[in-house]
Design a protein around this motif. Structure first.
Motif, mmCIF file in Angstrom:
data_model
loop_
_atom_site.group_PDB
_atom_site.id
_atom_site.type_symbol
_atom_site.label_atom_id
_atom_site.label_comp_id
_atom_site.label_asym_id
_atom_site.label_seq_id
_atom_site.Cartn_x
_atom_site.Cartn_y
_atom_site.Cartn_z
ATOM 1 N N LEU A 1 -92.487 -7.801 33.592
ATOM 2 C CA LEU A 1 -91.148 -8.360 33.795
ATOM 3 C C LEU A 1 -91.284 -9.787 34.333
ATOM 4 N N PRO A 2 -91.061 -10.782 33.477
ATOM 5 C CA PRO A 2 -91.067 -12.152 34.000
ATOM 6 C C PRO A 2 -89.736 -12.435 34.667
ATOM 7 N N VAL A 3 -89.756 -12.523 35.997
ATOM 8 C CA VAL A 3 -88.542 -12.959 36.691
ATOM 9 C C VAL A 3 -88.461 -14.474 36.561
ATOM 10 N N VAL A 4 -89.631 -15.088 36.497
ATOM 11 C CA VAL A 4 -89.676 -16.534 36.284
ATOM 12 C C VAL A 4 -88.955 -16.811 34.958
ATOM 13 N N PRO A 5 -87.982 -17.735 34.986
ATOM 14 C CA PRO A 5 -87.151 -17.928 33.793
ATOM 15 C C PRO A 5 -87.925 -18.506 32.603
ATOM 16 N N PHE B 1 -86.908 -20.770 30.981
ATOM 17 C CA PHE B 1 -86.731 -22.232 31.027
ATOM 18 C C PHE B 1 -87.588 -22.867 32.114
ATOM 19 N N HIS B 2 -88.420 -22.079 32.792
ATOM 20 C CA HIS B 2 -89.336 -22.645 33.776
ATOM 21 C C HIS B 2 -90.772 -22.469 33.266
ATOM 22 N N VAL B 3 -91.318 -23.541 32.733
ATOM 23 C CA VAL B 3 -92.675 -23.515 32.144
ATOM 24 C C VAL B 3 -92.867 -22.273 31.261
ATOM 25 N N LEU B 4 -91.928 -22.073 30.322
ATOM 26 C CA LEU B 4 -92.055 -21.006 29.326
ATOM 27 C C LEU B 4 -92.340 -19.645 29.967
ATOM 28 N N ALA B 5 -91.639 -19.378 31.073
ATOM 29 C CA ALA B 5 -91.848 -18.112 31.800
ATOM 30 C C ALA B 5 -93.341 -17.904 32.056
ATOM 31 N N TRP B 6 -94.010 -19.016 32.418
ATOM 32 C CA TRP B 6 -95.453 -19.024 32.707
ATOM 33 C C TRP B 6 -96.271 -18.508 31.522
ATOM 34 N N GLY B 7 -95.698 -18.604 30.320
ATOM 35 C CA GLY B 7 -96.442 -18.203 29.115
ATOM 36 C C GLY B 7 -96.451 -16.701 28.877
ATOM 37 N N ILE B 8 -95.675 -15.949 29.661
ATOM 38 C CA ILE B 8 -95.708 -14.484 29.547
ATOM 39 C C ILE B 8 -95.245 -13.986 28.168
ATOM 40 N N PRO B 9 -94.198 -14.587 27.568
ATOM 41 C CA PRO B 9 -93.796 -14.089 26.245
ATOM 42 C C PRO B 9 -94.920 -14.179 25.203
ATOM 43 N N VAL C 1 -95.973 -4.753 35.901
ATOM 44 C CA VAL C 1 -96.324 -6.086 36.397
ATOM 45 C C VAL C 1 -95.054 -6.926 36.422
ATOM 46 N N ALA C 2 -94.902 -7.766 37.444
ATOM 47 C CA ALA C 2 -93.762 -8.684 37.470
ATOM 48 C C ALA C 2 -94.237 -10.018 38.013
ATOM 49 N N ALA C 3 -93.564 -11.088 37.625
ATOM 50 C CA ALA C 3 -94.028 -12.423 38.016
ATOM 51 C C ALA C 3 -92.850 -13.294 38.398
ATOM 52 N N GLY C 4 -93.001 -14.048 39.503
ATOM 53 C CA GLY C 4 -91.917 -14.932 39.920
ATOM 54 C C GLY C 4 -92.272 -15.730 41.165
ATOM 55 N N VAL C 5 -91.324 -16.567 41.596
ATOM 56 C CA VAL C 5 -91.544 -17.421 42.779
ATOM 57 C C VAL C 5 -91.264 -16.614 44.058
ATOM 58 N N PRO C 6 -91.794 -17.062 45.206
ATOM 59 C CA PRO C 6 -91.632 -16.296 46.444
ATOM 60 C C PRO C 6 -90.178 -15.978 46.796
ATOM 61 N N ALA D 1 -100.939 -17.155 42.600
ATOM 62 C CA ALA D 1 -101.430 -18.065 41.559
ATOM 63 C C ALA D 1 -100.834 -19.450 41.749
ATOM 64 N N TRP D 2 -101.554 -20.439 41.282
ATOM 65 C CA TRP D 2 -101.082 -21.819 41.377
ATOM 66 C C TRP D 2 -101.031 -22.460 39.991
ATOM 67 N N GLY D 3 -100.047 -23.298 39.801
ATOM 68 C CA GLY D 3 -99.998 -24.076 38.565
ATOM 69 C C GLY D 3 -98.815 -25.008 38.582
ATOM 70 N N MET D 4 -98.637 -25.734 37.511
ATOM 71 C CA MET D 4 -97.513 -26.650 37.398
ATOM 72 C C MET D 4 -97.156 -26.834 35.926
ATOM 73 N N THR D 5 -96.000 -27.437 35.679
ATOM 74 C CA THR D 5 -95.549 -27.628 34.299
ATOM 75 C C THR D 5 -96.654 -28.277 33.466
ATOM 76 N N GLU D 6 -97.336 -29.242 34.040
ATOM 77 C CA GLU D 6 -98.365 -29.983 33.309
ATOM 78 C C GLU D 6 -99.625 -29.150 33.058
ATOM 79 N N THR D 7 -99.727 -27.958 33.674
ATOM 80 C CA THR D 7 -100.920 -27.132 33.460
ATOM 81 C C THR D 7 -100.565 -25.815 32.753
ATOM 82 N N SER D 8 -99.439 -25.787 32.090
ATOM 83 C CA SER D 8 -99.024 -24.727 31.133
ATOM 84 C C SER D 8 -98.535 -23.367 31.624
ATOM 85 N N PRO D 9 -98.535 -22.887 32.798
ATOM 86 C CA PRO D 9 -98.877 -23.559 34.047
ATOM 87 C C PRO D 9 -100.154 -23.032 34.717
#
Ligand code: ADP
Length: 546
Positions: free
Chosen positions: A230-234, A236-244, A277-282, A331-339
Motif C-alpha cells: 500500500l503506497p500511502v506516498v502519493p 504525485f510524489h516521486v511516482l509513489a517512490w516507484g512502487i507502481p 507492506v506500506a510506505a509513506g512519510v512519518p 529509507a532516504w531519497g529525493m526526487t532527483e534520486t528516483s527516489p
C-alpha cells in the motif's frame, strides 16, 4: 575491447506491465475510489485497460515525447496512466495538487502539457488557473459517465473536457507497445521548490526500470508475489517512490487509498486487502499509530512499513517494532534520486546488539542500494572520510540519479556527482546519517546544531507528538534554535520539563531556549513539516513561548 555478445533488450516501462500481466496476471490492484466504493481489478485487466488508454492517447493527438499531465490520487486509473503514457512513448507528468495555484500554473505551462487527466477532487484547482493554461487542449476527468461534472465547473477552460471511462469504452484493447530507446524520457516530476521555481526531474525508461529492480531487492524493500503493498506516498510524489513499477514487476498486489489517507481509512483498506507492506512519510505513520492507540484497531497482515521523505524518529521505529511487531524500514531519497538512495537494515553482525545500539543504527538513513554511490564533500569539495564523524554535503551518483533539470541549461553536477543539499556523515559500516538539510542547519556561536537531532530527541519524550526545530536570528549567537511542539494526545507538554529532558542529552548550547506549543505544524505539499512557514510565523512574532 572485446564486446560482450548479449542482446540489447531495452529496459522499458511497457515491458514491466506485460511481464506482470503475463506472469502475475491474477494479482489484485484494489482501490478505494474517489467516487467512494472499493474497486478491485487484476494486473491482467490493468494491462488491457492501459492498452485501450494508449489508443485513447493516440486519438487525443498525443505524440512521442509529449508531456501528459496527471492530477490524481493513488488509484488503479492512475496506475493505468503511468503505463499507457510512458508505454506509448509520451511522458507521464504527475502534478502535485497541494502546490500553490501560481506554482501549479507555472508547472503546467513549463512542461507544455497538452492533455491533463484529473480526479474529480481537483476541478476547482484547475478552474482557478484555467485562463493561464497556455498549451492545454484536453482535460479528461477520471470517472465514469454517471459522475461526470458539468464542464462549467472547470471555469474558463479553452480545452475540451472528456470522461475517462467513456473514452476507454470507445477504444480497442489491441495495441502494440512501440520499441523505444530505453534512454527516452518516460516520466516527469517537479521538486516542490521551497526556493525559486520548481524544477523538473525527467526520468528515463532505463532509470525507472533499474530503480524498480533496485527498490525491490531483498536488502531494500523486498517485494514478492505474496505481498500486497500500500503506497500511502502519493503517486504525485516521486511516482509513489516507484512502487507502481516495483509491485507489478514482482507480482505484488497493490492497495491504493485514493483520497483516504487518515488512520481509519488506511486501517480499513489494509485489513480489506491483506496489506503486508506500506510506505509513506512519518506524518502519515504518526496519524496511523494515533488511530491504533485510540481505537485498539490493528492490521494483523502488516509486516513491514517503509518510512522515508523525512527523518523517522526513533520512537516511531521502536513503536512499530516493539508495540505492533511490524518491521520499520527507514529509507532516504529525493526526487532527483528516483527516489531510493539508502535503506537502513541491520547488518547480521549486529543481530544481537542491545536496543540502544540497534535503534541508533536503524535511525540512520542507512546504506546505499546497489546502483547508488555515496560520497561526502567537505567545504572545499574534497572527499571526507567515512568515520561516522566527518560531516559534509552528501553527493550521489548512479543510473537513476538526475544529471540535469528539464528545460534548464547547465548541469547541477559537480565532478560527475549530484549534490543533494543534505548534510550527512557516513560510518565505517557505510550507514549514512542525515544531519540536516543545508538550509535548515543552525549555526549558534560558531557551532552547528542539527535540527533533526533535536527533533528526534524531543519526539522521544512522551509529552511530544511532533516536533520541529528552526534557527532564528540572535544578536549574541548569530542563530538560536526554537523548538515547536505538538503535545501528544494524552498529555499537555510542559516546556520546563522538556528543556530539562533535552539538557540531559544535548550540549547546553544545543538546547532550545524557546519552546512553542502548537496544535499542529504546517505541512508542505509532500506532507513534510514546512520549516519556511515556521520561520515566517516566527518572524511575524506572535508566539507565546515557554
Ligand atoms: P521536497 O521535500 O523538496 O519535496 P523531496 O521529496 O525530493 O523534495 O525531498 C528530498 C529531501 O527529503 C531529501 O533531500 C532530504 O532532505 C529529505 N529526506 C528524505 N528522506 C529522508 C530521511 N529518511 N531522513 C531525513 N531526511 C529525508
Amino acid at each position: 575491447m572485446l564486446t560482450g555478445q548479449m542482446m540489447d533488450w531495452p529496459l522499458l516501462v511497457s515491458a514491466i506491465l506485460e511481464h506482470g500481466a503475463g506472469t502475475f496476471g491474477d494479482r489484485p490492484i484494489t482501490t478505494r475510489s474517489v467516487e467512494g466504493p472499493v474497486v478491485s481489478q487484476t494486473i491482467a485487466r490493468t494491462a488491457v485497460r492501459a492498452r485501450r488508454l494508449a489508443n485513447v492517447l493516440r486519438v487525443l493527438g498525443v505524440e512521442r515525447a509529449d508531456r501528459v499531465a496527471t492530477l490524481a490520487w493513488n488509484t488503479h486509473r492512475h496506475v493505468e496512466l503511468y503505463y499507457a503514457i510512458s508505454g506509448a512513448g509520451a511522458v507521464c507528468h504527475t502534478m502535485n495538487p497541494r502546490l500553490h495555484p501560481s506554482q501549479f500554473a507555472y508547472i503546467l505551462n513549463h512542461a507544455e502539457d497538452g492533455v491533463l487527466f484529473t480526479d474529480l477532487t481537483f476541478l476547482k484547482l484547475i478552474a482557478a488557473v484555467a485562463p493561464q493554461l497556455e498549451h492545454l487542449r484536453h482535460v479528461v476527468v477520471l470517472t465514469d459517465p454517471a459522475h461526470m461534472p458539468d464542464p462549467s465547473e472547470l471555469g474558463e477552460l479553452r480545452a475540451q473536457v472528456h470522461c475517462y471511462e467513456a473514452l476507454l469504452a470507445a477504444e480497442s484493447d489491441r495495441y502494440v507497445w512501440p520499441d523505444l530507446d530505453e534512454r527516452a524520457a518516460c516520466a516527469l516530476c517537479y521538486t516542490s521548490g521551497t526556493t525559486g521555481h520548481p524544477k523538473g526531474v525527467l526520468y528515463s525508461h532505463r532509470s525507472t526500470v533499474l530503480h524498480a529492480m533496485g527498490f525491490s531487492l531483498p536488502g531494500a524493500v523486498p517485494l514478492a508475489e505474496s505481498d500486497v503493498i500500500l503506497p500511502v506516498v502519493p503517486q504525485f510524489h516521486v511516482l509513489a517512490w516507484g512502487i507502481p513499477y516495483a509491485a507489478v514487476m514482482n507480482g505484488a498486489g497493490m492497495a491504493l487509498p485514493g483520497p483516504g489517507l487518515d488512520g481509519a481509512s488506511l486501517t480499513a483498506l489494509m485489513n480489506q486487502t491483506g496489506t503486508s507492506v506500506a510506505a509513506g512519510v512519518p506524518t502519515v505513520w504518526h496519524g496511523l499509530m494515533a488511530h491504533w492507540q485510540q481505537t485498539g484497531e490493528r492490521v494483523p497482515s502488516l509486516e513491514r512499513i517503509v518510512i522515508g521523505g523525512s527523518a523517522a524518529p526513533r520512537a516511531m521505529l521502536q513503536g512499530f517494532e516493539e508495540t505492533y511487531g511490524i518491521r520499520a524500514i527507514h529509507a532516504w531519497g529525493m526526487t532527483e534520486t528516483s527516489p531510493l538512495g539508502t535503506v537502513s537494515t541491520l547488518k547480521p553482525s549486529l543481530a544481537g546488539v542491545d536496543a540502544e545500539t540497534r535503534y541508533a543504527k536503524l535511525q540512520k538513513q542507512g546504506r546505499p542500494v546497489f546502483g547508488v554511490e555515496l560520497r561526502l564533500a567537505g567545504g572545499d569539495g574534497a572527499a571526507l572520510p567515512h568515520d561516522g564523524k566527518a560531516v559534509g554535503e552528501l553527493m550521489v551518483r548512479g543510473p537513476w540519479i538526475a544529471a540535469g533539470y528539464f528545460k534548464q541549461p547547465g548541469s547541477p553536477l559537480q565532478d560527475g556527482w549530484f549534490p543533494t543539499g543534505d548534510v550527512a556523515h557516513i560510518d565505517p559500516d557505510r550507514y549514512m546519517a542525515i544531519v540536516d538539510r543545508t538550509k535548515d542547519l543552525i549555526k549558534s556561536g560558531g557551532e552547528w546544531i542539527s535540527s533533526i537531532d533535536v527533533e528526534n530527541l524531543a519526539m522521544a519524550h512522551p509529552q511530544v507528538a511532533m516536533a520541529a526545530v528552526i534557527g532564528v536570528p540572535d544578536d549574541k549567537w548569530g542563530e538560536r534554535p526554537v523548538l515547536y511542539v505538538v503535545p501528544s494526545v494524552e498529555r499537555d507538554a510542559d516546556p520546563d520539563t522538556l528543556r530539562a529532558f533535552l539538557a540531559e542529552n544535548l550540549a547546553r548550547w544545543q538546547v532550545p531556549d524557546r519552546i512553542v506549543l502548537v496544535d499542529a505544524l504546517p505541512l508542505g505539499a509532500t506532507g513534510k513539516v514546512k520549516k519556511s512557514a515556521l520561520r515566517e510565523q516566527w518572524a511575524a512574532g506572535h508566539h507565546a513561548t515557554g
